[in-house]
Design a protein around this motif. Structure first.
Motif, PDB file in Angstrom:
ATOM      1  N   LYS A   1       0.815  -1.215   0.000  1.00 38.13           N
ATOM      2  CA  LYS A   1       0.000   0.000   0.000  1.00 38.13           C
ATOM      3  C   LYS A   1       0.846   1.261   0.000  1.00 38.13           C
ATOM      4  N   ASN A   2       1.880   1.291   0.831  1.00 34.48           N
ATOM      5  CA  ASN A   2       2.659   2.511   1.029  1.00 34.48           C
ATOM      6  C   ASN A   2       3.931   2.599   0.191  1.00 34.48           C
ATOM      7  N   GLY A   3       4.442   1.435  -0.246  1.00 35.19           N
ATOM      8  CA  GLY A   3       5.653   1.437  -1.054  1.00 35.19           C
ATOM      9  C   GLY A   3       6.929   1.454  -0.249  1.00 35.19           C
TER      10      GLY A   3
ATOM     11  N   LYS B   1      13.786  11.328   2.769  1.00 28.71           N
ATOM     12  CA  LYS B   1      12.391  11.742   2.676  1.00 28.71           C
ATOM     13  C   LYS B   1      11.707  10.928   1.580  1.00 28.71           C
ATOM     14  N   ILE B   2      10.496  10.465   1.862  1.00 29.63           N
ATOM     15  CA  ILE B   2       9.780   9.643   0.887  1.00 29.63           C
ATOM     16  C   ILE B   2       8.357  10.180   0.697  1.00 29.63           C
ATOM     17  N   LEU B   3       7.750   9.807  -0.430  1.00 29.18           N
ATOM     18  CA  LEU B   3       6.363  10.178  -0.715  1.00 29.18           C
ATOM     19  C   LEU B   3       5.525   8.905  -0.675  1.00 29.18           C
ATOM     20  N   PRO B   4       4.882   8.610   0.456  1.00 23.24           N
ATOM     21  CA  PRO B   4       4.118   7.365   0.608  1.00 23.24           C
ATOM     22  C   PRO B   4       3.079   7.185  -0.499  1.00 23.24           C
ATOM     23  N   GLY B   5       3.034   5.979  -1.044  1.00 22.91           N
ATOM     24  CA  GLY B   5       2.035   5.655  -2.058  1.00 22.91           C
ATOM     25  C   GLY B   5       2.391   6.058  -3.467  1.00 22.91           C
TER      26      GLY B   5
ATOM     27  N   ILE C   1      13.115  -0.156   3.663  1.00 25.76           N
ATOM     28  CA  ILE C   1      12.940  -0.832   2.377  1.00 25.76           C
ATOM     29  C   ILE C   1      11.925  -0.039   1.575  1.00 25.76           C
ATOM     30  N   PHE C   2      12.232   0.242   0.307  1.00 23.10           N
ATOM     31  CA  PHE C   2      11.224   0.947  -0.497  1.00 23.10           C
ATOM     32  C   PHE C   2      11.305   0.536  -1.969  1.00 23.10           C
TER      33      PHE C   2
ATOM     34  N   VAL D   1       8.894   7.788  -4.819  1.00 21.96           N
ATOM     35  CA  VAL D   1       9.601   9.066  -4.868  1.00 21.96           C
ATOM     36  C   VAL D   1      10.316   9.295  -3.537  1.00 21.96           C
ATOM     37  N   HIS D   2      11.580   9.662  -3.606  1.00 21.87           N
ATOM     38  CA  HIS D   2      12.361   9.918  -2.402  1.00 21.87           C
ATOM     39  C   HIS D   2      13.472  10.910  -2.697  1.00 21.87           C
ATOM     40  N   GLU D   3      13.985  11.512  -1.656  1.00 20.79           N
ATOM     41  CA  GLU D   3      15.142  12.408  -1.799  1.00 20.79           C
ATOM     42  C   GLU D   3      15.927  12.420  -0.490  1.00 20.79           C
ATOM     43  N   SER D   4      17.185  12.794  -0.593  1.00 16.03           N
ATOM     44  CA  SER D   4      18.030  12.862   0.596  1.00 16.03           C
ATOM     45  C   SER D   4      17.925  14.233   1.237  1.00 16.03           C
TER      46      SER D   4
END
Length: 239
Positions: free
Chosen positions: A5-7, A147-151, A191-192, A197-200
């Protein structure tokens, strides 16, 4: 929390002592490169920073060896594979590339901040490919947690055709307004999905941010097998 669900999912990877010892081994690697070349003794993060400023060639020599240390493979065991299968449904894991060690110094000196992106366009592996991010210290706002963008991984089917045509890059322009910082304790890992979408973040602390990136494909994926298990060789062999 559901990975599907969240990735992403935070897991307990190992005990704190193993992470602390690995971080010490990294510092020791910089010490050897420096002292054996008659340069400064390395006892702390600040010493490593000073080595970068004054003897960058020696710093780079030590940095290049961090990913070669057998110590970074200490958690590769049957229990690790069970955790992958349980949390991500990867049945037959294989590394997409050799482990990547990141050394982000105070003030992000010598490091450019990675903008929000997805990993898949770089590796083009199985659709269920994942990244495991393993920080070697407690992560918070000051040292620049991921930082991540859930979903956001749910858009993968929409973008796959464009990715294969080369019209989407790893800086894909998806909604980045709801990025969420992930705070981890030593021994925990994130784990993703390669489509998340993510960034440091920026390291605003006085300590180095050490981390290890592991990426896995699933060799049991039929679509991936039909692409002859494509590997991006430029990623696999680059320093």
């Amino acid at each position: 929390m559901s990975f599907e669900k969240n990735g992403y999912k935070v897991i307990k990877l190992c005990n704190k002592k193993q992470i602390v010892n690995l971080r010490k081994k990294f510092i020791e690697t910089f010490k050897l490169a420096s002292t054996l070349n008659n340069s400064i003794n390395i006892k702390s993060d600040l010493d490593v920073l000073n080595l970068y400023k004054n003897k960058k060639k020696l710093w780079v020599a030590a940095y290049d060896q961090l990913r070669m240390l057998p110590d970074i493979y200490f958690f590769f065991n049957e229990n690790f594979k069970k955790k992958l299968k349980k949390n991500t449904k990867i049945r037959f894991p294989a590394l997409t590339s050799k482990p990547l060690v990141r050394v982000v110094m105070p003030g992000n000196i010598g490091t450019s901040k990675a903008a929000a992106h997805i990993d898949y366009p770089t590796y083009l592996g199985s659709k269920n490919a994942i990244t495991i991010w393993i920080p070697l210290q407690k992560m918070d706002n000051s040292n620049g947690s991921l930082k991540i963008l859930p979903g956001s991984h749910k858009k993968k089917n929409k973008h796959l055709s464009k990715i294969y045509k080369g019209t989407i890059t790893k800086t894909d322009s998806m909604n980045k307004k709801k990025l969420k910082s992930i705070y981890l304790n030593p021994g925990e890992a994130l784990i993703f999905s390669h489509f998340l979408v993510h960034e440091s973040g920026e390291n605003l602390s006085k300590k180095i941010r050490f981390s290890i990136d592991l990426r896995f494909n699933d060799l049991s994926s039929a679509p991936y097998a039909k692409r002859h298990y494509y590997l991006n060789e430029s990623v696999f062999y680059k320093k």
